[in-house]
Enzyme design. Structure first.
Site, mmCIF file in Angstrom:
data_model
loop_
_atom_site.group_PDB
_atom_site.id
_atom_site.type_symbol
_atom_site.label_atom_id
_atom_site.label_comp_id
_atom_site.label_asym_id
_atom_site.label_seq_id
_atom_site.Cartn_x
_atom_site.Cartn_y
_atom_site.Cartn_z
ATOM 1 N N HIS A 56 131.570 -23.352 -6.127
ATOM 2 C CA HIS A 56 130.423 -24.143 -5.685
ATOM 3 C C HIS A 56 129.173 -23.273 -5.719
ATOM 4 O O HIS A 56 129.215 -22.090 -5.369
ATOM 5 C CB HIS A 56 130.634 -24.644 -4.252
ATOM 6 C CG HIS A 56 131.449 -25.891 -4.185
ATOM 7 N ND1 HIS A 56 130.926 -27.140 -4.420
ATOM 8 C CD2 HIS A 56 132.755 -26.077 -3.911
ATOM 9 C CE1 HIS A 56 131.874 -28.050 -4.290
ATOM 10 N NE2 HIS A 56 132.999 -27.432 -3.983
ATOM 11 N N ARG A 78 143.867 -5.098 -6.322
ATOM 12 C CA ARG A 78 143.906 -3.852 -7.087
ATOM 13 C C ARG A 78 145.334 -3.626 -7.572
ATOM 14 O O ARG A 78 146.282 -4.182 -7.015
ATOM 15 C CB ARG A 78 143.423 -2.681 -6.238
ATOM 16 C CG ARG A 78 144.356 -2.329 -5.132
ATOM 17 C CD ARG A 78 143.776 -1.342 -4.114
ATOM 18 N NE ARG A 78 144.779 -0.911 -3.159
ATOM 19 C CZ ARG A 78 145.307 -1.657 -2.213
ATOM 20 N NH1 ARG A 78 144.960 -2.917 -2.095
ATOM 21 N NH2 ARG A 78 146.224 -1.172 -1.401
ATOM 22 N N THR A 116 140.074 -11.057 -8.839
ATOM 23 C CA THR A 116 138.727 -11.304 -9.353
ATOM 24 C C THR A 116 138.539 -10.834 -10.784
ATOM 25 O O THR A 116 137.501 -11.121 -11.388
ATOM 26 C CB THR A 116 137.683 -10.605 -8.464
ATOM 27 O OG1 THR A 116 137.948 -9.193 -8.463
ATOM 28 C CG2 THR A 116 137.730 -11.137 -7.032
#
Length: 195
Positions: A107, A175, A160
């Site tokens: 968003h 990680r 990510t």
């Protein structure tokens, strides 16, 4: 797959208008399915109750041609959310625990008069998850991420960026914790699909 299970899922109600639903597959009730014609599910896939599959074709005046593809033999836990404005692909044999979140967009959250729910969505890039991956409870996989085959994502991890095959991930942001030894029978396939 047993004949009894094949017969049971053969009469289980498929999501209305779904692009493809392979033999022996079911998206269990209660469920939420948006953009069903743009969702393809391979054979022997179970999406547990309260799952939300959303191929978002329009939002706040924006229009897309999204695609969600779930490979054969996947198991997706309760309350899982998979949303796409571009492309989300799960390879065959993946196991997703409960409350997993996978999305190729976010968003908008620009300060101003409009609250985030009324702002345009922001595409972040396709999500591609390789074969035989395990995604732990409440893990999040965000837009633009590619995971190679045989990856393990720990509970509550937030992925990510991309990781190669055999990666074991943990943390927020995720990680690399270690690398799994890969079976030699899969090395040739993995070399051709390296991240």
């Amino acid at each position: 797959m047993s004949l009894l299970r094949r017969a049971a899922f053969g009469v289980y109600p498929a999501p209305r208008g779904i692009g493809a639903l392979g033999a022996g597959s079911a998206v269990l009730l209660p469920r939420r399915v948006q953009g069903a014609p743009r969702i393809e599910i391979g054979p022997d896939v179970i999406v547990q109750p309260h799952g939300w599959l959303a191929a978002v074709e329009q939002y706040a005046g924006q229009h897309w041609q999204p695609r969600i593809e779930i490979g054969a033999h996947c198991r997706i836990g309760r309350h899982a959310v998979i949303t796409a404005v571009e492309d989300v692909t799960l390879g065959e044999g993946c196991l997703l625990s409960e409350q997993v979140f996978i999305s190729d967009h976010a968003h908008g959250a620009q300060p101003g008069a409009l609250p985030p729910a009324r702002q345009p969505l922001v595409p972040l890039g396709p999500v591609r998850i390789g074969r035989h991956c395990f995604i732990g409870i409440r893990a999040c996989i965000l837009g633009g991420v590619t995971l190679g085959d045989h990856c393990v994502v720990g509970a509550n991890a937030v992925v990510t960026h991309s990781f190669p095959s055999g990666s074991v991930l943990a943390g927020a942001p995720a990680r690399l914790v270690r690398t799994l030894p890969l079976p030699s029978s899969t090395r040739h396939h993995l070399d051709r699909n390296a991240v």
